[in-house]
Scaffold this motif. Structure first.
Motif, PDB file in Angstrom:
ATOM      1  N   GLY A  38      25.747  34.879  32.673  1.00  0.00           N
ATOM      2  CA  GLY A  38      25.162  35.839  33.607  1.00  0.00           C
ATOM      3  C   GLY A  38      25.143  37.208  32.950  1.00  0.00           C
ATOM      4  O   GLY A  38      26.138  37.628  32.344  1.00  0.00           O
ATOM      5  N   GLU A  39      24.027  37.919  33.053  1.00  0.00           N
ATOM      6  CA  GLU A  39      23.859  39.174  32.329  1.00  0.00           C
ATOM      7  C   GLU A  39      24.568  40.359  32.975  1.00  0.00           C
ATOM      8  O   GLU A  39      25.087  41.244  32.296  1.00  0.00           O
ATOM      9  CB  GLU A  39      22.371  39.490  32.161  1.00  0.00           C
ATOM     10  N   PHE A  40      24.607  40.397  34.291  1.00  0.00           N
ATOM     11  CA  PHE A  40      25.309  41.492  34.977  1.00  0.00           C
ATOM     12  C   PHE A  40      25.774  41.001  36.341  1.00  0.00           C
ATOM     13  O   PHE A  40      25.234  41.372  37.372  1.00  0.00           O
ATOM     14  CB  PHE A  40      24.408  42.717  35.124  1.00  0.00           C
ATOM     15  N   GLY A  41      26.806  40.185  36.317  1.00  0.00           N
ATOM     16  CA  GLY A  41      27.378  39.643  37.539  1.00  0.00           C
ATOM     17  C   GLY A  41      28.576  40.446  37.997  1.00  0.00           C
ATOM     18  O   GLY A  41      28.828  41.558  37.516  1.00  0.00           O
ATOM     19  N   PRO A  42      29.373  39.906  38.912  1.00  0.00           N
ATOM     20  CA  PRO A  42      30.564  40.605  39.417  1.00  0.00           C
ATOM     21  C   PRO A  42      31.545  41.014  38.316  1.00  0.00           C
ATOM     22  O   PRO A  42      32.147  42.085  38.389  1.00  0.00           O
ATOM     23  CB  PRO A  42      31.193  39.569  40.362  1.00  0.00           C
ATOM     24  N   TRP A  43      31.708  40.158  37.295  1.00  0.00           N
ATOM     25  CA  TRP A  43      32.641  40.518  36.222  1.00  0.00           C
ATOM     26  C   TRP A  43      32.176  41.770  35.497  1.00  0.00           C
ATOM     27  O   TRP A  43      32.949  42.702  35.282  1.00  0.00           O
ATOM     28  CB  TRP A  43      32.760  39.361  35.214  1.00  0.00           C
ATOM     29  N   GLN A  44      30.893  41.796  35.120  1.00  0.00           N
ATOM     30  CA  GLN A  44      30.376  42.962  34.394  1.00  0.00           C
ATOM     31  C   GLN A  44      30.385  44.218  35.260  1.00  0.00           C
ATOM     32  O   GLN A  44      30.659  45.313  34.767  1.00  0.00           O
ATOM     33  CB  GLN A  44      28.960  42.699  33.878  1.00  0.00           C
ATOM     34  N   MET A  45      30.082  44.071  36.551  1.00  0.00           N
ATOM     35  CA  MET A  45      30.079  45.233  37.438  1.00  0.00           C
ATOM     36  C   MET A  45      31.461  45.870  37.515  1.00  0.00           C
ATOM     37  O   MET A  45      31.606  47.090  37.381  1.00  0.00           O
ATOM     38  CB  MET A  45      29.612  44.811  38.834  1.00  0.00           C
ATOM     39  N   ARG A  46      32.471  45.043  37.728  1.00  0.00           N
ATOM     40  CA  ARG A  46      33.849  45.562  37.810  1.00  0.00           C
ATOM     41  C   ARG A  46      34.263  46.201  36.485  1.00  0.00           C
ATOM     42  O   ARG A  46      34.818  47.309  36.461  1.00  0.00           O
ATOM     43  CB  ARG A  46      34.794  44.414  38.166  1.00  0.00           C
ATOM     44  N   HIS A  47      33.991  45.508  35.387  1.00  0.00           N
ATOM     45  CA  HIS A  47      34.359  46.012  34.065  1.00  0.00           C
ATOM     46  C   HIS A  47      33.630  47.306  33.745  1.00  0.00           C
ATOM     47  O   HIS A  47      34.221  48.267  33.216  1.00  0.00           O
ATOM     48  CB  HIS A  47      34.033  44.943  33.016  1.00  0.00           C
ATOM     49  N   PHE A  48      32.351  47.365  34.095  1.00  0.00           N
ATOM     50  CA  PHE A  48      31.534  48.543  33.809  1.00  0.00           C
ATOM     51  C   PHE A  48      32.046  49.765  34.566  1.00  0.00           C
ATOM     52  O   PHE A  48      32.199  50.852  33.989  1.00  0.00           O
ATOM     53  CB  PHE A  48      30.077  48.273  34.176  1.00  0.00           C
ATOM     54  N   GLY A  74      38.306  32.152  19.126  1.00  0.00           N
ATOM     55  CA  GLY A  74      38.981  31.550  20.270  1.00  0.00           C
ATOM     56  C   GLY A  74      39.136  32.530  21.416  1.00  0.00           C
ATOM     57  O   GLY A  74      38.882  32.188  22.587  1.00  0.00           O
ATOM     58  N   GLU A  75      39.532  33.782  21.107  1.00  0.00           N
ATOM     59  CA  GLU A  75      39.682  34.797  22.153  1.00  0.00           C
ATOM     60  C   GLU A  75      38.333  35.207  22.723  1.00  0.00           C
ATOM     61  O   GLU A  75      38.214  35.482  23.925  1.00  0.00           O
ATOM     62  CB  GLU A  75      40.415  36.006  21.572  1.00  0.00           C
ATOM     63  N   ALA A  76      37.322  35.246  21.854  1.00  0.00           N
ATOM     64  CA  ALA A  76      35.982  35.584  22.331  1.00  0.00           C
ATOM     65  C   ALA A  76      35.465  34.516  23.305  1.00  0.00           C
ATOM     66  O   ALA A  76      34.907  34.839  24.365  1.00  0.00           O
ATOM     67  CB  ALA A  76      35.021  35.726  21.151  1.00  0.00           C
ATOM     68  N   MET A  77      35.664  33.253  22.958  1.00  0.00           N
ATOM     69  CA  MET A  77      35.213  32.165  23.831  1.00  0.00           C
ATOM     70  C   MET A  77      35.990  32.148  25.148  1.00  0.00           C
ATOM     71  O   MET A  77      35.429  31.888  26.214  1.00  0.00           O
ATOM     72  CB  MET A  77      35.361  30.816  23.117  1.00  0.00           C
ATOM     73  N   LYS A  78      37.280  32.417  25.076  1.00  0.00           N
ATOM     74  CA  LYS A  78      38.095  32.460  26.294  1.00  0.00           C
ATOM     75  C   LYS A  78      37.591  33.543  27.241  1.00  0.00           C
ATOM     76  O   LYS A  78      37.484  33.329  28.459  1.00  0.00           O
ATOM     77  CB  LYS A  78      39.555  32.723  25.927  1.00  0.00           C
ATOM     78  N   LEU A  79      37.248  34.698  26.676  1.00  0.00           N
ATOM     79  CA  LEU A  79      36.728  35.795  27.491  1.00  0.00           C
ATOM     80  C   LEU A  79      35.359  35.448  28.068  1.00  0.00           C
ATOM     81  O   LEU A  79      35.087  35.723  29.246  1.00  0.00           O
ATOM     82  CB  LEU A  79      36.637  37.068  26.651  1.00  0.00           C
ATOM     83  N   MET A  80      34.484  34.850  27.271  1.00  0.00           N
ATOM     84  CA  MET A  80      33.148  34.495  27.751  1.00  0.00           C
ATOM     85  C   MET A  80      33.232  33.445  28.875  1.00  0.00           C
ATOM     86  O   MET A  80      32.467  33.495  29.833  1.00  0.00           O
ATOM     87  CB  MET A  80      32.293  33.965  26.601  1.00  0.00           C
ATOM     88  N   ARG A  81      34.161  32.523  28.754  1.00  0.00           N
ATOM     89  CA  ARG A  81      34.339  31.525  29.828  1.00  0.00           C
ATOM     90  C   ARG A  81      34.872  32.183  31.099  1.00  0.00           C
ATOM     91  O   ARG A  81      34.491  31.801  32.208  1.00  0.00           O
ATOM     92  CB  ARG A  81      35.287  30.417  29.360  1.00  0.00           C
ATOM     93  N   ASN A  82      35.719  33.180  30.926  1.00  0.00           N
ATOM     94  CA  ASN A  82      36.218  33.916  32.091  1.00  0.00           C
ATOM     95  C   ASN A  82      35.099  34.684  32.782  1.00  0.00           C
ATOM     96  O   ASN A  82      35.003  34.727  34.011  1.00  0.00           O
ATOM     97  CB  ASN A  82      37.325  34.876  31.657  1.00  0.00           C
ATOM     98  N   ILE A  83      34.236  35.302  31.974  1.00  0.00           N
ATOM     99  CA  ILE A  83      33.071  36.010  32.536  1.00  0.00           C
ATOM    100  C   ILE A  83      32.202  35.040  33.329  1.00  0.00           C
ATOM    101  O   ILE A  83      31.780  35.340  34.461  1.00  0.00           O
ATOM    102  CB  ILE A  83      32.244  36.672  31.415  1.00  0.00           C
ATOM    103  N   ALA A  84      31.934  33.891  32.756  1.00  0.00           N
ATOM    104  CA  ALA A  84      31.099  32.892  33.424  1.00  0.00           C
ATOM    105  C   ALA A  84      31.747  32.417  34.722  1.00  0.00           C
ATOM    106  O   ALA A  84      31.071  32.281  35.760  1.00  0.00           O
ATOM    107  CB  ALA A  84      30.855  31.708  32.491  1.00  0.00           C
ATOM    108  N   THR A  85      33.054  32.181  34.701  1.00  0.00           N
ATOM    109  CA  THR A  85      33.756  31.690  35.894  1.00  0.00           C
ATOM    110  C   THR A  85      33.688  32.697  37.029  1.00  0.00           C
ATOM    111  O   THR A  85      33.381  32.350  38.174  1.00  0.00           O
ATOM    112  CB  THR A  85      35.230  31.388  35.550  1.00  0.00           C
ATOM    113  N   VAL A  86      33.981  33.960  36.725  1.00  0.00           N
ATOM    114  CA  VAL A  86      33.934  35.009  37.755  1.00  0.00           C
ATOM    115  C   VAL A  86      32.522  35.175  38.300  1.00  0.00           C
ATOM    116  O   VAL A  86      32.326  35.451  39.493  1.00  0.00           O
ATOM    117  CB  VAL A  86      34.460  36.339  37.180  1.00  0.00           C
TER     118      VAL A  86
END
Length: 514
Positions: A47-57, A265-277
């Motif tokens: 997702g390009e700008f979902g809830p995870w990106q909004m909170r982080h931004f 590994g850390e990059a993939m873990k973060l990307m999966r977290n972004i996708a999950t949220v």
């Protein structure tokens, strides 16, 4: 049904006819996983700008308010009293009962130049710090680590400034504060926009300016409450500590930094977290890869065995090409002039002889609709017309401010001219970053943008030295700068709906055809 799902169905129905690369990738033979870029993973899976990106931004961009505090605090800390010149070394108070560096150290008349000098020193520190922390954020410290360091330094140097025993220690501490402040906005901008998808990144990047403007508005409220310059420095530095404790622990490092540092590994873990949220899933059949790795992967799919050398560029290449040389000259000049006007008008409120707190607040609030209007009109009218007219709009009202006499009856009109002047220039600032990046091909885009940024910082260094001239002179210089900037922008090409070229030769060929 997606093309990926369709490919799986074909493998089941016709396994003997499936291409070798498709069966190897989709069936996962040998544990193979397809390498894709971060932009592709954000677009297709996370997702390009979902809830995870909004909170982080939002959380990351709060750092821009900290930069506003440390940059604009001098408007109140270095304000001068009304009246004549009692003489250097005299101690007298301000009309509102507060104190400033000017009243404490007698920085008036023949010593007035020191007010502009210390502000120029601050921006010099910003210019040096931006380069240093730009390197550190790309290397071992990372974006989040660099942001943590600059916030710590800002808090320390800001609080120490409040205990300056004399002017020269004050100058040194303002330089050190500028050094750390120079990395705040840059680290925040990169960290907040890198996890955003490609189609949303431009809008997100332009939205960071709102936080800087709101920070200036909040600072005017703090300055109204804390009238002592020493108290104000402490109060404006405490938010940096609060950011460290209450915000930074909840921020994630950039997945792009993880990737380029080899921490996949850390990059993939973060990307999966972004996708999950965001309510999505990253399949196990894909993994992040650097651009060149993804290209090699695609070449294998297409059964191409030939390799190409990487194409690189430097500022020398920019200067060698007549096309990019002319654009660089214009971009550097316009960024310099716009910076003089923007920071100059912001600091010039001390010369208006109006309510200082109200003037600063109105200037800050004038920037917000300017950012919004520019963003809405950018894709409708194009970059060039907006770059020209926003500067001329600012120049017109600066000219009016120059012509208005400095009397009690005309104070309000002068303040209005300043507000409208910064309204126009804030609009220019909002589009200048994206316009500059679109003017140059990929191989030299960052080089050209770096040159333009350095020019803007030089303009910020000059601005306070213009302000100390007083009277109508600053407005006259700001008007001339804005009008000249508009004239220069008139010679730039329009980049709306134009391709982003990869190489200088590609740009020269494409622009010649057009």
């Amino acid at each position: 049904m997606s093309s990926r799902e369709a490919g799986n169905d074909n493998d089941v129905r016709e396994p003997l006819l499936a291409p070798v690369h498709a069966s190897r990738k989709e069936a996962g033979i040998g544990g193979y996983r397809e390498k894709i870029s971060i932009d592709a993973m954000l677009r297709d899976y996370c997702g390009e700008f979902g809830p995870w990106q909004m909170r982080h931004f939002v959380l990351t961009s709060l750092a821009w308010a900290l930069e506003a505090f440390h940059t604009m605090v001098v408007i109140f800390a270095d304000r001068e009293p009304e009246g004549g010149c009692p003489g250097a070394g005299s101690s007298w108070g301000l009309a509102d009962g507060g104190s400033s560096t000017v009243t404490e150290w007698g920085l008036v008349c023949g010593e007035k130049y020191k007010v502009g000098l210390v502000q120029a020193v601050f921006f010099t520190g910003c210019m040096i710090g931006a380069g240093v922390f730009g390197h550190l954020s790309d290397s071992f410290l990372g974006r989040k680590g660099s942001l943590m360091v600059v916030c710590v330094l800002n808090a320390v140097f800001g609080c120490l400034t409040a205990f300056s025993p004399h002017y020269y220690v004050y100058c040194l501490l303002r330089f050190l504060t500028g050094f750390s402040t120079g990395g705040v906005g840059m680290c925040s901008f990169v960290l907040s926009t890198e996890p955003v998808g490609p189609s949303k990144r431009g809008v997100a990047g332009m939205s960071t300016f709102y936080f800087f403007s709101c920070g200036i508005a909040a600072l005017s409220g703090l300055a109204y409450i804390f009238r002592s310059w020493r108290e104000l420095y402490i109060v404006s530095s405490i938010p940096s500590l609060l950011f460290l404790v209450a915000v930074l622990p909840f921020l994630s490092e950039s997945p792009r930094w993880y990737l380029v540092r080899g921490r996949i590994g850390e990059a993939m873990k973060l990307m999966r977290n972004i996708a999950t949220v965001n309510g999505n899933v990253v399949p196990d059949s894909v993994i992040l890869g650097l651009d060149e790795e993804v290209e090699e992967d695609m070449k294998e799919d297409e059964n191409h065995a030939d390799n190409k050398d990487a194409v690189t560029g430097s500022v020398v290449d920019v200067v060698k090409s007549p096309l990019t040389r002319f654009r660089l000259l214009l971009a550097v000049s316009i960024n310099f002039l716009c910076s003089v006007v923007y920071y100059g008008i912001s600091l010039n409120v001390t010369n208006l002889k109006t309510n200082l707190y109200l003037s600063v607040f109105l200037n800050a609030m004038a920037e917000v609709p300017a950012f919004l209007i520019t963003a809405l009109l950018l894709d409708k009218f194009g970059r060039k017309p907006l770059a020209v007219w926003t500067q001329w709009f600012s120049g017109l009202f600066c000219l009016m401010g120059c012509l208005v006499t400095v009397t009690e009856a005309w104070k309000g009109l002068r303040m209005a001219c300043g507000v409208l002047g910064i309204f126009g220039m804030a609009g220019t600032y909002n589009l200048l970053f994206i316009y500059t990046t679109e003017l140059f091909p990929t191989v030299v885009r960052n080089v050209a943008l770096g040159c333009a940024t350095q020019a803007a910082q030089m303009g910020a260094i000059l601005a306070p030295l213009v302000v100390v001239l007083g009277g109508g002179i600053p407005f006259a210089i700001f008007s001339a700068s804005a009008i000249l900037g508009g004239l220069l922008a008139f010679h730039l090409p329009e980049t709306l709906n134009r391709p982003l070229y990869d190489t200088i030769s590609g740009m020269e060929g494409g622009e010649t055809v057009c």
